[in-house]
Design a protein around this motif. Sequence first.
Motif, PDB file in Angstrom:
ATOM      1  N   UNK A  95       0.836  -1.209   0.000  1.00  0.00           N
ATOM      2  CA  UNK A  95       0.000   0.000   0.000  1.00  0.00           C
ATOM      3  C   UNK A  95       0.865   1.251   0.000  1.00  0.00           C
ATOM      4  N   UNK A  96       1.939   1.221  -0.772  1.00  0.00           N
ATOM      5  CA  UNK A  96       2.875   2.335  -0.850  1.00  0.00           C
ATOM      6  C   UNK A  96       3.401   2.388  -2.278  1.00  0.00           C
ATOM      7  N   UNK A  97       3.205   3.520  -2.957  1.00  0.00           N
ATOM      8  CA  UNK A  97       3.622   3.651  -4.356  1.00  0.00           C
ATOM      9  C   UNK A  97       4.811   4.596  -4.512  1.00  0.00           C
ATOM     10  N   UNK A  98       5.506   4.884  -3.416  1.00  0.00           N
ATOM     11  CA  UNK A  98       6.618   5.839  -3.493  1.00  0.00           C
ATOM     12  C   UNK A  98       7.738   5.293  -4.368  1.00  0.00           C
ATOM     13  N   UNK A  99       8.307   6.190  -5.184  1.00  0.00           N
ATOM     14  CA  UNK A  99       9.366   5.811  -6.099  1.00  0.00           C
ATOM     15  C   UNK A  99      10.315   6.996  -6.237  1.00  0.00           C
ATOM     16  N   UNK A 100      11.611   6.723  -6.363  1.00  0.00           N
ATOM     17  CA  UNK A 100      12.577   7.818  -6.460  1.00  0.00           C
ATOM     18  C   UNK A 100      13.847   7.320  -7.122  1.00  0.00           C
ATOM     19  N   UNK A 101      14.781   8.246  -7.352  1.00  0.00           N
ATOM     20  CA  UNK A 101      16.099   7.866  -7.857  1.00  0.00           C
ATOM     21  C   UNK A 101      16.785   6.940  -6.870  1.00  0.00           C
ATOM     22  N   UNK A 115      17.252   6.765   3.138  1.00  0.00           N
ATOM     23  CA  UNK A 115      17.638   5.786   4.155  1.00  0.00           C
ATOM     24  C   UNK A 115      16.529   5.634   5.197  1.00  0.00           C
ATOM     25  N   UNK A 116      16.305   4.416   5.635  1.00  0.00           N
ATOM     26  CA  UNK A 116      15.338   4.154   6.695  1.00  0.00           C
ATOM     27  C   UNK A 116      15.927   4.625   8.004  1.00  0.00           C
ATOM     28  N   UNK A 117      15.143   5.349   8.837  1.00  0.00           N
ATOM     29  CA  UNK A 117      13.716   5.552   8.748  1.00  0.00           C
ATOM     30  C   UNK A 117      13.383   6.770   7.878  1.00  0.00           C
ATOM     31  N   UNK A 118      12.409   6.608   7.001  1.00  0.00           N
ATOM     32  CA  UNK A 118      11.967   7.661   6.109  1.00  0.00           C
ATOM     33  C   UNK A 118      10.449   7.663   6.055  1.00  0.00           C
ATOM     34  N   UNK A 119       9.845   8.840   6.107  1.00  0.00           N
ATOM     35  CA  UNK A 119       8.394   8.933   6.024  1.00  0.00           C
ATOM     36  C   UNK A 119       7.872   8.416   4.691  1.00  0.00           C
ATOM     37  N   UNK A 120       8.750   8.320   3.690  1.00  0.00           N
ATOM     38  CA  UNK A 120       8.333   7.817   2.374  1.00  0.00           C
ATOM     39  C   UNK A 120       8.245   6.301   2.324  1.00  0.00           C
ATOM     40  N   UNK A 121       8.820   5.632   3.314  1.00  0.00           N
ATOM     41  CA  UNK A 121       8.993   4.183   3.199  1.00  0.00           C
ATOM     42  C   UNK A 121       8.233   3.401   4.256  1.00  0.00           C
ATOM     43  N   UNK A 122       7.074   3.869   4.653  1.00  0.00           N
ATOM     44  CA  UNK A 122       6.240   3.078   5.542  1.00  0.00           C
ATOM     45  C   UNK A 122       5.743   1.826   4.820  1.00  0.00           C
ATOM     46  N   UNK A 123       5.676   0.730   5.549  1.00  0.00           N
ATOM     47  CA  UNK A 123       5.198  -0.554   5.021  1.00  0.00           C
ATOM     48  C   UNK A 123       6.080  -1.061   3.886  1.00  0.00           C
ATOM     49  N   UNK A 124       7.374  -1.102   4.172  1.00  0.00           N
ATOM     50  CA  UNK A 124       8.357  -1.469   3.164  1.00  0.00           C
ATOM     51  C   UNK A 124       9.330  -2.498   3.733  1.00  0.00           C
ATOM     52  N   UNK A 125       9.706  -3.476   2.904  1.00  0.00           N
ATOM     53  CA  UNK A 125      10.813  -4.379   3.185  1.00  0.00           C
ATOM     54  C   UNK A 125      11.951  -4.021   2.248  1.00  0.00           C
ATOM     55  N   UNK A 126      13.142  -3.931   2.785  1.00  0.00           N
ATOM     56  CA  UNK A 126      14.321  -3.554   1.989  1.00  0.00           C
ATOM     57  C   UNK A 126      15.364  -4.651   2.130  1.00  0.00           C
ATOM     58  N   UNK A 127      15.518  -5.467   1.100  1.00  0.00           N
ATOM     59  CA  UNK A 127      16.502  -6.537   1.190  1.00  0.00           C
ATOM     60  C   UNK A 127      17.915  -6.011   0.978  1.00  0.00           C
ATOM     61  N   UNK A 128      18.077  -5.036   0.084  1.00  0.00           N
ATOM     62  CA  UNK A 128      19.350  -4.341  -0.077  1.00  0.00           C
ATOM     63  C   UNK A 128      19.078  -3.067  -0.844  1.00  0.00           C
ATOM     64  N   UNK A 129      19.281  -1.926  -0.190  1.00  0.00           N
ATOM     65  CA  UNK A 129      18.796  -0.664  -0.729  1.00  0.00           C
ATOM     66  C   UNK A 129      19.755   0.057  -1.640  1.00  0.00           C
ATOM     67  N   UNK A 206      16.995  -3.739   5.704  1.00  0.00           N
ATOM     68  CA  UNK A 206      16.088  -3.116   6.674  1.00  0.00           C
ATOM     69  C   UNK A 206      14.636  -3.482   6.402  1.00  0.00           C
ATOM     70  N   UNK A 207      13.780  -3.053   7.293  1.00  0.00           N
ATOM     71  CA  UNK A 207      12.329  -3.065   7.090  1.00  0.00           C
ATOM     72  C   UNK A 207      11.745  -1.889   7.863  1.00  0.00           C
ATOM     73  N   UNK A 208      10.562  -1.419   7.453  1.00  0.00           N
ATOM     74  CA  UNK A 208       9.911  -0.300   8.138  1.00  0.00           C
ATOM     75  C   UNK A 208       8.398  -0.415   8.046  1.00  0.00           C
ATOM     76  N   UNK A 209       7.756  -0.353   9.194  1.00  0.00           N
ATOM     77  CA  UNK A 209       6.299  -0.196   9.252  1.00  0.00           C
ATOM     78  C   UNK A 209       5.929   1.270   9.398  1.00  0.00           C
ATOM     79  N   UNK A 210       6.706   1.996  10.180  1.00  0.00           N
ATOM     80  CA  UNK A 210       6.507   3.427  10.385  1.00  0.00           C
ATOM     81  C   UNK A 210       7.843   4.005  10.813  1.00  0.00           C
ATOM     82  N   UNK A 211       7.912   5.324  10.961  1.00  0.00           N
ATOM     83  CA  UNK A 211       9.171   5.947  11.353  1.00  0.00           C
ATOM     84  C   UNK A 211       9.514   5.701  12.812  1.00  0.00           C
ATOM     85  N   UNK A 212       8.624   5.060  13.554  1.00  0.00           N
ATOM     86  CA  UNK A 212       8.932   4.677  14.928  1.00  0.00           C
ATOM     87  C   UNK A 212       8.934   3.161  15.123  1.00  0.00           C
ATOM     88  N   UNK A 213       8.722   2.430  14.058  1.00  0.00           N
ATOM     89  CA  UNK A 213       8.689   0.962  14.130  1.00  0.00           C
ATOM     90  C   UNK A 213       9.425   0.417  12.908  1.00  0.00           C
TER      91      UNK A 213
END
Length: 226
Positions: A95-101, A115-129, A206-213
């Motif tokens: 449920x996140x469509x954020x995209x960037x360079x 870089x995590x934590x980022x408000x753009x990357x809620x609900x994201x799994x990052x295997x290698x960024x 990394x992984x991120x559910x929110x900027x505090x989790x």
Amino acid sequence: MSINPARLALWLALALASAFAPAQAQTYTQSATPYNFIATTGHTVISSWAAGFGCPDTVGDDSISAPINIGFNFRFGATTYTQLRVQSNGRLQFANTYCSFGTQAVGPPRTYTDPIASANLNNVMRIYGADLDDSAGGTITYATVGAAPNRRFVVTWNSVPQWSAAGTSYSLQVQLDEGGDFYYMYGVSSNVSNPGAVTLGPAQVAWQLSTTDFAVVQSGLPANNT
């Protein structure tokens, strides 16, 4: 009521330290697991990428996929999902469509955007960024394997290089387990410097559910076959 200035100063220092302390992972814990890279023969290749989400391109360099069916209900954090999107730079997005360079600065060393934590990357799994570039080689594939209630949804970067870094190659795999766990598997990768001798990375695992989790598991590519 009397206030001791020394105690007041200590209280203020503790309050400030608490306010600016790095967030800690809350929803998930991490642990080592046996290496189990699932073969991708017959898996679906992502051959087209979605437009209209502000991505720099739709060729698989800095791109995001259309919604992909997981094949079962997968709970990530407090929410159950039936679909996700693959972002070419090593991310699964719910449920996140954020995209960037992918590259923030070429360095050396090269650094990467958001870089995590980022408000753009809620609900994201990052295997290698890192700035992985499917348009320059390799494939990104997906499939649902196994039988209920033990199915897994598998997304794999198959020998995908980094942007503008000839000689690099990354084989990475995220596995979503029907029971709610998720796994990062690292196949054989070549994380060399590019022809201009510009050091690559390190990038986040990394992984991120929110900027505090969230959790940044490590910075830098894990060893091959781990």
